[in-house]
Motif scaffolding. Structure first.
Motif, PDB file in Angstrom:
ATOM      1  N   MET A   1       0.813  -1.189   0.000  1.00  0.00           N
ATOM      2  CA  MET A   1       0.000   0.000   0.000  1.00  0.00           C
ATOM      3  C   MET A   1       0.863   1.263   0.000  1.00  0.00           C
ATOM      4  SD  MET A   1      -2.968   0.918   2.664  1.00  0.00           S
ATOM      5  CE  MET A   1      -3.602   2.522   2.806  1.00  0.00           C
ATOM      6  N   TYR A   2       1.824   1.352   0.932  1.00  0.00           N
ATOM      7  CA  TYR A   2       2.666   2.540   1.007  1.00  0.00           C
ATOM      8  C   TYR A   2       3.967   2.382   0.250  1.00  0.00           C
ATOM      9  CZ  TYR A   2      -0.531   4.241   4.529  1.00  0.00           C
ATOM     10  OH  TYR A   2      -1.647   4.675   5.170  1.00  0.00           O
ATOM     11  N   GLY A   3       4.299   1.176  -0.141  1.00  0.00           N
ATOM     12  CA  GLY A   3       5.572   0.952  -0.806  1.00  0.00           C
ATOM     13  C   GLY A   3       6.704   0.959   0.196  1.00  0.00           C
ATOM     14  N   LYS A   4       7.894   0.763  -0.301  1.00  0.00           N
ATOM     15  CA  LYS A   4       9.073   0.718   0.558  1.00  0.00           C
ATOM     16  C   LYS A   4       9.381   2.112   1.087  1.00  0.00           C
ATOM     17  CE  LYS A   4      13.917  -0.463   0.493  1.00  0.00           C
ATOM     18  NZ  LYS A   4      15.072  -0.781  -0.338  1.00  0.00           N
ATOM     19  N   LEU A   5       9.699   2.174   2.364  1.00  0.00           N
ATOM     20  CA  LEU A   5      10.095   3.439   2.973  1.00  0.00           C
ATOM     21  C   LEU A   5      11.609   3.602   2.837  1.00  0.00           C
ATOM     22  CD1 LEU A   5       7.914   3.375   6.210  1.00  0.00           C
ATOM     23  CD2 LEU A   5       7.468   4.583   4.064  1.00  0.00           C
ATOM     24  N   LEU A   6      12.028   4.804   2.475  1.00  0.00           N
ATOM     25  CA  LEU A   6      13.434   5.083   2.248  1.00  0.00           C
ATOM     26  C   LEU A   6      14.055   5.776   3.454  1.00  0.00           C
ATOM     27  CD1 LEU A   6      13.116   6.534  -1.364  1.00  0.00           C
ATOM     28  CD2 LEU A   6      13.609   4.184  -0.710  1.00  0.00           C
ATOM     29  N   THR A   7      15.300   5.468   3.720  1.00  0.00           N
ATOM     30  CA  THR A   7      16.045   6.154   4.770  1.00  0.00           C
ATOM     31  C   THR A   7      16.467   7.535   4.251  1.00  0.00           C
ATOM     32  OG1 THR A   7      18.163   5.297   3.994  1.00  0.00           O
ATOM     33  CG2 THR A   7      16.967   3.963   5.641  1.00  0.00           C
ATOM     34  N   THR A   8      16.995   8.354   5.131  1.00  0.00           N
ATOM     35  CA  THR A   8      17.454   9.679   4.724  1.00  0.00           C
ATOM     36  C   THR A   8      18.555   9.592   3.655  1.00  0.00           C
ATOM     37  OG1 THR A   8      16.804  10.647   6.840  1.00  0.00           O
ATOM     38  CG2 THR A   8      18.409  11.876   5.538  1.00  0.00           C
ATOM     39  N   PRO A   9      19.559   8.740   3.802  1.00  0.00           N
ATOM     40  CA  PRO A   9      20.569   8.644   2.743  1.00  0.00           C
ATOM     41  C   PRO A   9      19.976   8.190   1.400  1.00  0.00           C
ATOM     42  CG  PRO A   9      21.425   7.682   4.757  1.00  0.00           C
ATOM     43  CD  PRO A   9      19.967   7.952   4.991  1.00  0.00           C
ATOM     44  N   GLN A  10      19.026   7.266   1.438  1.00  0.00           N
ATOM     45  CA  GLN A  10      18.394   6.805   0.201  1.00  0.00           C
ATOM     46  C   GLN A  10      17.582   7.926  -0.443  1.00  0.00           C
ATOM     47  OE1 GLN A  10      16.356   3.504   2.043  1.00  0.00           O
ATOM     48  NE2 GLN A  10      17.715   2.000   1.063  1.00  0.00           N
ATOM     49  N   ALA A  11      16.839   8.677   0.373  1.00  0.00           N
ATOM     50  CA  ALA A  11      16.042   9.788  -0.150  1.00  0.00           C
ATOM     51  C   ALA A  11      16.951  10.870  -0.726  1.00  0.00           C
ATOM     52  CB  ALA A  11      15.157  10.361   0.951  1.00  0.00           C
ATOM     53  N   ALA A  12      18.047  11.141  -0.049  1.00  0.00           N
ATOM     54  CA  ALA A  12      19.001  12.135  -0.550  1.00  0.00           C
ATOM     55  C   ALA A  12      19.541  11.709  -1.910  1.00  0.00           C
ATOM     56  CB  ALA A  12      20.139  12.317   0.448  1.00  0.00           C
ATOM     57  N   ASN A  13      19.795  10.433  -2.064  1.00  0.00           N
ATOM     58  CA  ASN A  13      20.283   9.910  -3.342  1.00  0.00           C
ATOM     59  C   ASN A  13      19.239  10.091  -4.442  1.00  0.00           C
ATOM     60  OD1 ASN A  13      22.294   8.503  -4.921  1.00  0.00           O
ATOM     61  ND2 ASN A  13      20.902   6.747  -4.888  1.00  0.00           N
ATOM     62  N   VAL A  14      17.976   9.802  -4.147  1.00  0.00           N
ATOM     63  CA  VAL A  14      16.897   9.962  -5.129  1.00  0.00           C
ATOM     64  C   VAL A  14      16.801  11.418  -5.577  1.00  0.00           C
ATOM     65  CG1 VAL A  14      14.381   9.924  -5.420  1.00  0.00           C
ATOM     66  CG2 VAL A  14      15.531   7.982  -4.363  1.00  0.00           C
ATOM     67  N   LEU A  15      16.899  12.344  -4.624  1.00  0.00           N
ATOM     68  CA  LEU A  15      16.750  13.769  -4.930  1.00  0.00           C
ATOM     69  C   LEU A  15      18.032  14.406  -5.458  1.00  0.00           C
ATOM     70  CD1 LEU A  15      14.649  14.907  -1.845  1.00  0.00           C
ATOM     71  CD2 LEU A  15      13.837  14.548  -4.185  1.00  0.00           C
ATOM     72  N   GLY A  16      19.154  13.731  -5.259  1.00  0.00           N
ATOM     73  CA  GLY A  16      20.428  14.299  -5.682  1.00  0.00           C
ATOM     74  C   GLY A  16      20.885  15.432  -4.780  1.00  0.00           C
ATOM     75  N   VAL A  17      20.573  15.320  -3.506  1.00  0.00           N
ATOM     76  CA  VAL A  17      20.974  16.327  -2.523  1.00  0.00           C
ATOM     77  C   VAL A  17      21.757  15.647  -1.402  1.00  0.00           C
ATOM     78  CG1 VAL A  17      18.966  17.798  -3.014  1.00  0.00           C
ATOM     79  CG2 VAL A  17      18.827  16.103  -1.176  1.00  0.00           C
ATOM     80  N   SER A  18      22.310  16.437  -0.512  1.00  0.00           N
ATOM     81  CA  SER A  18      23.057  15.860   0.606  1.00  0.00           C
ATOM     82  C   SER A  18      22.109  15.443   1.735  1.00  0.00           C
ATOM     83  CB  SER A  18      24.069  16.877   1.151  1.00  0.00           C
ATOM     84  OG  SER A  18      23.387  17.956   1.765  1.00  0.00           O
ATOM     85  N   ILE A  19      22.606  14.573   2.574  1.00  0.00           N
ATOM     86  CA  ILE A  19      21.863  14.178   3.768  1.00  0.00           C
ATOM     87  C   ILE A  19      21.608  15.411   4.630  1.00  0.00           C
ATOM     88  CG2 ILE A  19      22.024  12.856   5.912  1.00  0.00           C
ATOM     89  CD1 ILE A  19      23.678  10.783   4.259  1.00  0.00           C
TER      90      ILE A  19
END
Length: 67
Positions: A1-19
């Motif tokens: 339903m919600y899909g996999k939850l990403l950690t802060t480092p993973q989210a930063a990688n998706v967005l191309g920004v720093s932690i």
């Protein structure tokens, strides 16, 4: 339903920004939506990150995104 939850480092990688960018964003009022699990765990949903990316699209450098 919600899909996999990403950690802060993973989210930063998706967005191309720093932690640190995401940490500052949470501290300053969270433009990037996140989920707080318990008292310490922070996670991001991929669909929220995709919506955030879409909301950042601009047509020129003077475009503020506000109507």
């Amino acid at each position: 339903m919600y899909g996999k939850l990403l950690t802060t480092p993973q989210a930063a990688n998706v967005l191309g920004v720093s932690i640190a960018f995401l940490e500052r964003d949470r501290w300053a009022g969270a433009r990037v939506p996140f989920i707080k699990i318990g008292s310490r765990a922070v996670r991001y949903r991929l669909q929220d990150l995709e919506k955030y990316i879409e909301s950042c699209i601009r047509k020129s450098t003077s475009d503020t995104g506000r109507k």
